[in-house]
Scaffold this motif. Sequence first.
Motif, short mmCIF file in Angstrom:
data_model
loop_
_atom_site.label_atom_id
_atom_site.label_comp_id
_atom_site.label_asym_id
_atom_site.label_seq_id
_atom_site.Cartn_x
_atom_site.Cartn_y
_atom_site.Cartn_z
N SER A 25 -43.72 50.08 8.45
CA SER A 25 -45.07 50.11 8.05
C SER A 25 -44.88 51.19 6.55
CB SER A 25 -45.96 50.68 8.83
OG SER A 25 -47.18 51.22 8.11
N LEU A 26 -45.25 50.74 5.41
CA LEU A 26 -45.11 51.24 4.26
C LEU A 26 -46.13 52.38 4.08
CD1 LEU A 26 -44.98 48.07 1.79
CD2 LEU A 26 -43.17 49.98 2.02
N ASP A 27 -47.42 52.04 4.72
CA ASP A 27 -48.31 53.10 4.80
C ASP A 27 -48.06 54.29 5.60
OD1 ASP A 27 -49.95 51.37 3.06
OD2 ASP A 27 -51.01 50.58 4.46
N GLU A 28 -47.64 54.08 6.83
CA GLU A 28 -47.35 55.02 7.60
C GLU A 28 -46.35 55.75 7.16
OE1 GLU A 28 -45.63 53.99 12.07
OE2 GLU A 28 -47.67 53.03 11.93
N LEU A 29 -45.32 55.29 6.44
CA LEU A 29 -44.07 56.10 5.92
C LEU A 29 -44.57 56.78 4.43
CD1 LEU A 29 -40.99 53.93 7.12
CD2 LEU A 29 -41.72 56.27 7.92
N ARG A 30 -45.54 56.28 4.12
CA ARG A 30 -46.31 56.77 2.78
C ARG A 30 -45.30 56.49 1.66
NH1 ARG A 30 -46.21 62.26 2.77
NH2 ARG A 30 -45.38 62.12 4.91
N ILE A 31 -44.74 54.95 1.65
CA ILE A 31 -43.83 54.57 0.63
C ILE A 31 -44.49 53.77 -0.31
CG2 ILE A 31 -41.90 53.12 0.18
CD1 ILE A 31 -40.86 53.71 3.18
N GLU A 32 -44.79 54.16 -1.58
CA GLU A 32 -45.38 53.26 -2.46
C GLU A 32 -44.68 52.36 -3.09
OE1 GLU A 32 -47.18 53.74 -7.04
OE2 GLU A 32 -46.91 55.72 -5.88
N LEU A 33 -44.76 50.93 -2.71
CA LEU A 33 -44.17 49.79 -3.06
C LEU A 33 -44.39 49.23 -4.36
CD1 LEU A 33 -41.67 47.53 -2.62
CD2 LEU A 33 -43.54 46.50 -1.36
N ARG A 34 -43.64 49.15 -5.24
CA ARG A 34 -43.98 48.47 -6.74
C ARG A 34 -43.43 47.28 -6.90
NH1 ARG A 34 -44.77 53.71 -10.75
NH2 ARG A 34 -46.09 55.05 -9.35
N PRO A 35 -43.75 46.22 -6.42
CA PRO A 35 -43.11 44.87 -6.49
C PRO A 35 -43.09 44.31 -7.86
CG PRO A 35 -45.31 44.77 -5.51
CD PRO A 35 -45.18 45.96 -5.70
N ASN A 36 -42.48 43.31 -8.07
CA ASN A 36 -42.52 42.68 -9.52
C ASN A 36 -42.23 43.60 -10.60
OD1 ASN A 36 -43.13 39.92 -8.82
ND2 ASN A 36 -45.16 40.61 -8.32
N VAL A 37 -41.43 44.67 -10.46
CA VAL A 37 -41.16 45.64 -11.48
C VAL A 37 -39.62 45.69 -11.53
CG1 VAL A 37 -41.32 47.96 -12.15
CG2 VAL A 37 -43.15 46.79 -11.01
N HIS A 38 -39.31 45.54 -13.00
CA HIS A 38 -37.82 45.49 -13.02
C HIS A 38 -37.31 46.83 -13.65
CE1 HIS A 38 -36.61 41.13 -12.63
NE2 HIS A 38 -38.03 40.92 -12.69
N ALA A 39 -36.38 47.40 -13.13
CA ALA A 39 -35.80 48.61 -13.84
C ALA A 39 -35.13 47.96 -14.90
CB ALA A 39 -35.02 49.53 -12.95
N THR A 40 -35.36 48.53 -16.28
CA THR A 40 -34.51 48.11 -17.34
C THR A 40 -33.45 49.16 -17.87
OG1 THR A 40 -36.31 48.93 -18.63
CG2 THR A 40 -36.24 46.42 -18.00
N GLY A 41 -33.49 50.39 -17.51
CA GLY A 41 -32.55 51.15 -18.23
C GLY A 41 -32.94 52.63 -17.36
N LEU A 42 -32.05 53.50 -17.97
CA LEU A 42 -31.95 54.92 -17.26
C LEU A 42 -31.62 55.93 -18.10
CD1 LEU A 42 -32.12 56.23 -14.35
CD2 LEU A 42 -29.70 56.00 -13.80
#
Length: 397
Positions: free
Chosen positions: A62-79
């Motif tokens: 459970s994302l909610d239970e673990l307090r993980i904020e999922l951001r789908p459809n997002v590409h990392a492009t650089g760092l």
Amino acid sequence: MQRVVVVGSGLAGTHAAMALRRQGYEGELVLVGAEEHQPYDRPPLSKAVLLGNQDDTSLTFSLDELRIELRPNVHATGLRSGVVETSVGDLAYDGLVLATGSEPVRLPGTGGRYLRTKTDALSLRASLREGAQVVVVGAGWIGAEVATAAAKHGCQVTVLELAATPVAHALPAEIASHFVPWYAAAGVELRTNCAVAEVGPDGVSLVDGSSLEADVVVVGVGVRPAAGWLEGSPIPVDRGVLVGADLATGVEGVYAVGDLVARWSPRYGERIRGEHWDDALRSPAVAAANLLGGAEEYDPVPYVWSEQFGRMIQFAGNLGPESKGKLVWRGDPATGEGWSAFWLDSRSCVAAVLAVDQPRDFVQGRRLAEGSVPLDVDKLADPAVMVKATVAEFQRD
Ligand SMILES: Cc1cc2nc3c(=O)[nH]c(=O)nc-3n(C[C@H](O)[C@H](O)[C@H](O)COP(=O)(O)OP(=O)(O)OC[C@H]3O[C@@H](n4cnc5c(N)ncnc54)[C@H](O)[C@@H]3O)c2cc1C
């Protein structure tokens, strides 16, 4: 730390996020993923999903239970230092886990299907209609599983393999040659030593100038790390993100896990590219512990399994195309019954084990490989003797 960002919402990234919470991290936790789906598991895609026995392979948590904020459809492009650049803007981090996995190696040409995602699997399954001409390029783990499913659906299947035997990247020919008869028995034509030049919309052209028409072409010729987005960043990349046994990249606060990495293995004295489920499952807990201030090492014996032509294949070790050490057979592959093979090092310890429908040999062999325990070779060669009972006498005392 106030914000940890995990890039890649596959098995490794999701398990990294879960491990951080389970190990007591209380700050903000953001899981960035390029796919539209909730995190899911990949191995069933080429097995139960393609066969039509399963649709949903979502990971259960459970994302909610673990307090993980999922951001789908997002590409990392650089760092850059302290900032992940993404398709929707910059994301600052105090701690970072890189888990962008791997992507299929593509062949020249405009055609061909590749099997990596849930979307790929469902679309491929729909095309496997009875009587369809299916060409599978590559007799590796994935190619053999696709051929298995296509044959089950009543397709006319041809598998084209560059090497002389299947799974040549991982297993020596003296073992893999015993996989060859499985293809014909399933009604699948296997052509080895066959080089594909190009994949078109209606088939493939071969290097020898001939061509093969097909309704469906599936290419399974390996994967490469999805590390392109790190180009120009301070993260060291050389056929994978380079990490030590602590899974640290050398850039402060940045760890990497799963298919993406080329990890240093003190056990083997070389870099290991994972590309298998077991690494994606187990390495994240170590990265999470170290990001939170621990000093753990991840250095297991690599493990992979495959389900093909009605058989369960399990392999643990690090061989490549060359046989290393003394090979001991248990059982006879020609009988059609289960069998296993053990590679022993100069101390008669298990360097690697392969089992075909022999889970008990495998479980015991894998455990012994992890522990570097010398075995009695004569006893090991007798399949009636349990593997764990072949531990050399002086070790058991
Ligand atoms: C069809 C199939 C069957 C398999 N069967 C087996 C098996 O039987 N046995 C076995 O041992 N292994 C198997 N594997 C391999 C196993 O599934 C992988 O080793 C495992 O999934 C790797 O997990 P990962 O999280 O490291 O990478 P991935 O599963 O590749 O996940 C990485 C995620 O990161 C995302 N991503 C990539 N780039 C970016 C970016 N720039 N920004 C944001 N997100 C990004 C991807 O979209 C993906 O969702 C199989 C793989 C496939 C594809």
